[in-house]
Design a protein around this motif. Structure first.
Motif, mmCIF file in Angstrom:
data_model
loop_
_atom_site.group_PDB
_atom_site.id
_atom_site.type_symbol
_atom_site.label_atom_id
_atom_site.label_comp_id
_atom_site.label_asym_id
_atom_site.label_seq_id
_atom_site.Cartn_x
_atom_site.Cartn_y
_atom_site.Cartn_z
ATOM 1 N N LYS A 51 -4.349 5.146 0.535
ATOM 2 C CA LYS A 51 -3.838 3.989 1.278
ATOM 3 C C LYS A 51 -2.343 4.193 1.463
ATOM 4 N N ARG A 52 -1.550 3.246 0.985
ATOM 5 C CA ARG A 52 -0.108 3.422 1.017
ATOM 6 C C ARG A 52 0.375 3.697 -0.403
ATOM 7 N N GLU A 164 -0.549 9.334 4.598
ATOM 8 C CA GLU A 164 -1.323 8.198 4.128
ATOM 9 C C GLU A 164 -2.696 8.179 4.791
#
Length: 525
Positions: A51-52, A164
């Motif tokens: 994800k981040r 990401e």
């Protein structure tokens, strides 16, 4: 020639390809620590994250980081407490490195402006947590992991290559040497070649139905490493946190051990205290589970904290916000039960990250270096992230100096069109977690473990012909490894409790190593 181990849903004829110096998979505290120290010595890594950056178990860590910085403390005392908690399975040389170099790494964090709690004189506040003999835990209120990670991320972000939205599908090897990785974003795949790979993808408590893990962390990358040839170690040792909020049908958000350290007590529905809250977590968790089995309810009573004049909302803002989500912010008795929290086992590695495959390193909760033994001492996990990140960075530097990018050919002709529906994948994921919770949880037996193995085999067979179930297959492989390790250890030690073998046995004062083809060996290190 390397060939993919799983069927692919993608057209693999024209794979994208990248070449970088070093790849770090994962962006929690261990991955960011490694990136931080690599940047300090002149290496700009590629950081891969699902994800981040920062969606990780370590960023969720409410508790603190342990280090012998107090006037009445020493690294010898910290060493002794860690060894005692580890129940005879700590690798002592690694524990010595952890506590001694950990002191230096905590100073690094202070120099990096990490905002640890201080008293009115500007001195560091040191808290007491379970199984520590003195106050030695540094906190940033009840969001220490986030505070440390935020400061590291501020330094790292913008200075590293960052991608990401990708997850690790395969680790490519040539014999016993690392070659590269295969990544996917759910739409296409690509190959990244590098000299070194650092696995920092977190632990595997997420394979349990009730867990405190970040939603995107479950341990699948540990199984990817296993399929690539890395040995796994001590998988049976899963730490269940005693105090997660218990509201039926809702996730078990963690209530930090620091709350008990400040004076909160565990009581049943009659207000009777039944356990010393600062005993090792496995003992406290089993005591709570036993109460539930006897038909009682269990609460964490925070009134003793308030009676001391401590502003609970100010001292524990993160916990307060969690309670508010559950509508419990106005009660002093919080319903709690155990929840799978920390995986002591993982990819077999030294504290400097080295695994059984040249060029592959593992750090933090992904790795098992033996520093926690059979039961992790509270707040040693964040310390391990920083120490292993530091030491791994320097070993990556040496590896990169001595080796070149390997351009071995890759076969990419394994493809299938058969995909499983998302709803069916979700059902199987829940089934895997239920099998683990019911049969390989806090209390185990030969009967429950053999039942789990049979059910996991059936689940894997169900997945065999589908091309979009890599994640589920890897979780099933990992769960089988956890279960086999637990079945092989015919004793109770630390967080591993067998009701059919309720005592600790000298015969099993060894580490469980899962080798190729699910072969279990017991070894001393």
């Amino acid at each position: 020639m390397y060939q993919y181990r799983y069927l692919s849903c993608f057209d693999t004829k024209n794979l994208k390809s990248e070449v970088v110096d070093t790849v770090i998979v994962g962006s929690g505290l261990a991955g960011l620590s490694t990136a931080y120290y690599l940047l300090k010595i002149g290496i700009k890594p590629l950081v891969i994250t699902k994800k981040r950056p920062g969606i990780s178990n370590s960023f969720l860590a409410q508790g603190g980081i342990a280090a012998a910085v107090g006037c009445n403390d020493s690294t010898d005392l910290h060493f002794q407490d860690t060894i005692k908690a580890g129940k005879g399975l700590c690798i002592e040389r690694n524990v010595r490195i952890l506590v001694e170099e950990g002191l230096e790494r905590v100073i690094d964090l202070i120099n990096a402006q990490v905002d640890f709690d201080r008293d009115e004189n500007g001195m560091l506040k040191l808290a007491m947590e379970g199984a520590h003999s003195v106050n030695r835990v540094l906190h940033s209120k009840d969001r220490t992991g986030y505070e440390i990670g935020k400061k590291l991320l501020q330094y790292v972000k913008g200075n590293v290559f960052l991608e990401e939205g990708y997850y690790l599908e395969e680790i490519l090897t040539d014999g016993n040497t690392y070659v590269g990785i295969l990544l996917s974003d759910g739409k296409e795949q690509k190959v990244v070649r590098s000299k070194s790979l650092v696995l920092a993808t977190g632990g595997y408590s997420g394979v349990y139905l009730r867990n405190t893990s970040a939603y995107n962390v479950a341990g699948d990358s540990i199984a990817v490493a296993y399929r690539a040839g890395c040995n796994l170690m001590d998988l049976e040792f899963v730490q269940f946190h005693p105090t997660a909020v218990y509201v039926e049908g809702k996730p078990g958000w963690l209530i930090s051990e620091a709350v008990r350290g400040e004076g909160a007590i565990l009581v049943d529905e009659n207000g009777e205290r039944f356990i010393d809250e600062l005993k090792p977590r496995d003992e406290v968790a089993r005591a709570i589970l036993k109460k539930y089995q006897e038909g009682h309810k269990v609460f964490l009573d925070i009134k003793p904290i308030i009676d001391k004049g401590i502003d609970f909302k100010e001292r524990f803002p993160n916990v307060y916000n969690i309670l508010k989500e559950f509508g419990l912010e106005n009660t002093t008795k919080i319903p709690v039960s155990p929840s799978a929290h920390y995986s002591i086992g993982g990819v077999k590695a030294n504290l400097d990250g080295k695994t059984d495959i040249k060029g592959i390193f593992a750090v933090g909760e992904t790795a098992c270096s033996g520093v926690h033994g059979a039961n992790r001492l509270a707040s040693n996990s964040l310390l391990e992230c920083i120490v292993s990140g530091y030491k791994t960075a320097y070993n990556v530097y040496i590896n990169n100096m001595c080796n070149k990018i390997n351009y071995v050919n890759i076969s990419n002709d394994v493809k299938s069109e058969k995909a499983m529906e998302k709803s069916d994948r979700e059902k199987i994921l829940k089934k895997i977690k239920t099998v683990m919770w019911n049969n390989v949880g806090l209390i185990r037996s030969k009967e429950s473990l053999e039942k789990a193995l049979a059910e996991l085999e059936n689940i894997y067979d169900t997945l065999s012909n589908f091309c979009n179930v890599r994640y589920l297959k890897d979780l099933t492989i990992l769960c089988k490894g956890i279960t086999l390790s637990a079945l092989s250890r015919e004793e109770s030690r630390g967080v591993h409790y067998r009701e059919d073998f309720p005592t600790q046995s000298e015969e099993f004062s060894k580490h469980t190593v899962l080798e190729n083809n699910f072969k279990i060996n017991f070894r001393r290190f």
